[in-house]
Design a protein around this motif. Sequence first.
Motif, PDB file in Angstrom:
ATOM      1  N   SER A   1      -7.313  -2.224  -8.425  1.00 36.55           N
ATOM      2  CA  SER A   1      -8.081  -1.321  -9.356  1.00 36.55           C
ATOM      3  C   SER A   1      -6.707   0.335  -9.094  1.00 36.55           C
ATOM      4  CB  SER A   1      -9.108  -0.229  -9.054  1.00 36.55           C
ATOM      5  OG  SER A   1      -9.480  -1.771  -9.108  1.00 36.55           O
ATOM      6  N   THR A   2      -6.304   0.097  -8.275  1.00 32.78           N
ATOM      7  CA  THR A   2      -5.521   1.317  -8.709  1.00 32.78           C
ATOM      8  C   THR A   2      -3.803   0.759  -9.076  1.00 32.78           C
ATOM      9  OG1 THR A   2      -5.535   2.040  -6.608  1.00 32.78           O
ATOM     10  CG2 THR A   2      -3.553   2.859  -7.260  1.00 32.78           C
TER      11      THR A   2
ATOM     12  N   SER B   1     -17.233  -5.520  -3.153  1.00 29.65           N
ATOM     13  CA  SER B   1     -16.514  -4.425  -3.432  1.00 29.65           C
ATOM     14  C   SER B   1     -15.775  -5.082  -2.622  1.00 29.65           C
ATOM     15  CB  SER B   1     -17.381  -3.528  -1.903  1.00 29.65           C
ATOM     16  OG  SER B   1     -17.164  -4.715  -1.106  1.00 29.65           O
TER      17      SER B   1
ATOM     18  N   THR C   1      -4.505   1.155 -12.646  1.00 26.59           N
ATOM     19  CA  THR C   1      -3.975   2.373 -13.051  1.00 26.59           C
ATOM     20  C   THR C   1      -2.822   3.035 -13.182  1.00 26.59           C
ATOM     21  OG1 THR C   1      -6.409   2.208 -12.510  1.00 26.59           O
ATOM     22  CG2 THR C   1      -5.220   4.725 -12.710  1.00 26.59           C
TER      23      THR C   1
ATOM     24  N   ASN D   1       1.085  -1.342  -0.181  1.00 35.37           N
ATOM     25  CA  ASN D   1      -0.011   0.143   0.244  1.00 35.37           C
ATOM     26  C   ASN D   1       1.274   0.978  -0.229  1.00 35.37           C
ATOM     27  OD1 ASN D   1      -2.784  -0.506   0.209  1.00 35.37           O
ATOM     28  ND2 ASN D   1      -2.093  -2.015   1.831  1.00 35.37           N
TER      29      ASN D   1
ATOM     30  N   ASN E   1      -9.370  -5.414  -0.751  1.00 35.50           N
ATOM     31  CA  ASN E   1      -9.483  -5.131  -1.367  1.00 35.50           C
ATOM     32  C   ASN E   1     -10.120  -4.936  -3.252  1.00 35.50           C
ATOM     33  OD1 ASN E   1     -11.145  -1.933  -2.213  1.00 35.50           O
ATOM     34  ND2 ASN E   1     -10.545  -1.712  -0.095  1.00 35.50           N
ATOM     35  N   VAL E   2     -10.944  -4.082  -3.651  1.00 35.73           N
ATOM     36  CA  VAL E   2     -11.280  -4.096  -5.705  1.00 35.73           C
ATOM     37  C   VAL E   2     -10.249  -2.956  -5.204  1.00 35.73           C
ATOM     38  CG1 VAL E   2     -12.359  -3.923  -7.195  1.00 35.73           C
ATOM     39  CG2 VAL E   2     -13.004  -5.767  -5.895  1.00 35.73           C
ATOM     40  N   THR E   3     -10.403  -1.582  -5.092  1.00 32.83           N
ATOM     41  CA  THR E   3      -9.493  -0.312  -4.635  1.00 32.83           C
ATOM     42  C   THR E   3      -7.832  -0.673  -5.368  1.00 32.83           C
ATOM     43  OG1 THR E   3     -11.245   0.105  -3.622  1.00 32.83           O
ATOM     44  CG2 THR E   3      -9.418   1.608  -3.964  1.00 32.83           C
ATOM     45  N   GLU E   4      -7.515  -1.564  -4.713  1.00 31.42           N
ATOM     46  CA  GLU E   4      -6.045  -2.228  -4.014  1.00 31.42           C
ATOM     47  C   GLU E   4      -5.497  -1.755  -6.058  1.00 31.42           C
ATOM     48  OE1 GLU E   4      -5.437  -2.791   0.205  1.00 31.42           O
ATOM     49  OE2 GLU E   4      -5.658  -4.215  -1.206  1.00 31.42           O
TER      50      GLU E   4
END
Length: 592
Positions: free
Chosen positions: A525-526, A561, A529, A476, A520-523
């Motif tokens: 996805s980041t 999520s 990107t 992270n 976490n999908v956000t991680e």
Amino acid sequence: MVVACSPCRKRKIKCDGNKPFCFQCKQRLQHCSYDRISDKRKRSHAEFEELTKRYERAKELIAAIAEGGKKSEEVVKMLQSDSNDSKSFKSEETSPQVPFENIEFENKLLRSDGHGKLSFYGETSNVPMIVKDVPKERRTVPSLSYDFLRVNSTIFTGTSEEKVLELLTLYFSWQHTYYNIFNKGLFLRDMQTNGPFFSEFLHHSILSHAVHFSDQYEEGNELNDPFYKRAIAMLPDELENASITTIQGLLLLASKESGVGNISLGWIHSGIAFRIAIDLGLHLDGTKLKSDGTISEDEDNVRQDTFWGCYIFDHGWSFYLGRPSAMNELDILLEFPNYTYESPVQWAPFYENDGEHEGELVDFYPKNTRTAIIKLYLILKEIISSIYSQSFKKNSKQNYLEALEVCHQRLVEWQAELPNPLQYNDAIMHPAVIMVHTMYHSAIVFLFRPFFKLGGQDWTHSNIPDPLVKGKTSANSIIDLLGRYRDSYSLRKIPNLAVYVSSTATTVFLAITSLGIAANVTELSTCRTILCELCKSWPDANSIYKILNDRLEGNIEQEASVMTKWDDYQFNDLQDLLFGSDFYIDWSNLSP
């Protein structure tokens, strides 16, 4: 009586005198050397007699010169021809030779060809006996100037002067500050006059690398073809008479090739650079050569800059490919860099939109930044040799835990010892400093990654952090740092090291899902990107990005999520692509 090694004497700390490494140097992973000559307590009676005889002989020579006449002429001719004849002018007796261990090491191993090129020959070599001497030549050094507009016009063949100067500025702004492999001031000076620290091969290698920071760059674009093709065409001639600029150009070509996915070719070119560096003796201390006028102050500085550039590239390649490094610390006679007081250099980001530097001025500490990188890479080498080497995998669980604890403690100390300006903070950070911190967290990941399966509730070693928690936290941190770089400067202006560290973070999040732990999908996805943006500059990010993108598109449901465990094939596909099959230590088959 125990004689302290040179590093311990310099720090004024207790030394146990062990060889080849004392305890203090071994703990710090630094070169350990014993200067017997400077230790007056070790001067033998024979040495004292030799010095006395040399003093007496010098008095005789001075007296002979003072007398004038034929004898005086003979003495002068002898001195001018560098004939250090041991015969006395008062007798035919030959004086004893200087003890072998007192011969200056650098003069014994480095040999000049008379044209300013130094070559290194080890103690088992007989080559110096058969190399023909040539007369020494005096070299003139032009005055220093940073005026781009006065550069040699012949280097602009086929490309506009404006574009060349723009690319050079992009290179020095974004690449040179982290991978500092030559002296910028001397390069710019000699670019005007075709001096010794500039060559067309190095020049085209710089430009071939700099195009990746240009907004006009696209994979396969003709913009970068002239520079790269010209550098490659010049390479055979460069290798015929290799110099320091040959090393520098090869390192840049190797870095470019890794950035476009030509890993094997980059590995080979970097290996040639390391070989030439050893051939020229860049790993040896040039203090004596500088003091006797064999090399200039500028040349000594360039030699050191280039060597430490090689050292950083060597260990970077080693970590990137998981292969042994080419350079052995025991062979390095240069003093390893330490943090010093350093006045900051004012740095501002450069963008080619209007040809000017833009943004807020940032204090930059180039020497201490490079020192931080070298110290970190020493620990990375220890991680590879103790955790990832095939021979170490035959050890016991206890050996692994001890290595894990020691390496983690060294990383903690590395972070704590950073000078204040290099510490992580909320102010605008220099891009090279951001990249140093991403490498630190990558080291944390690779130290703990083989132990992920043991993490969580099963982890019972209170003196060592939970590997799974530690790895996820550092992953992270990597994506946060790259996000900070993007917000401050844009990922179009980032060294290709970013592909490596972003891939490292990606594997942590993928490993978590492979262990059946919700991620976490956000991680992810980041990471996707970031990799997508890196593809615009560095094509080697394409394959990792495409696999991650396919996995995300195929597994994310409309309202989900979190992501659950993927099948082994999907995960191993990316795992093997990046790091091979030995992802975790087979703990069950190890002895206690």
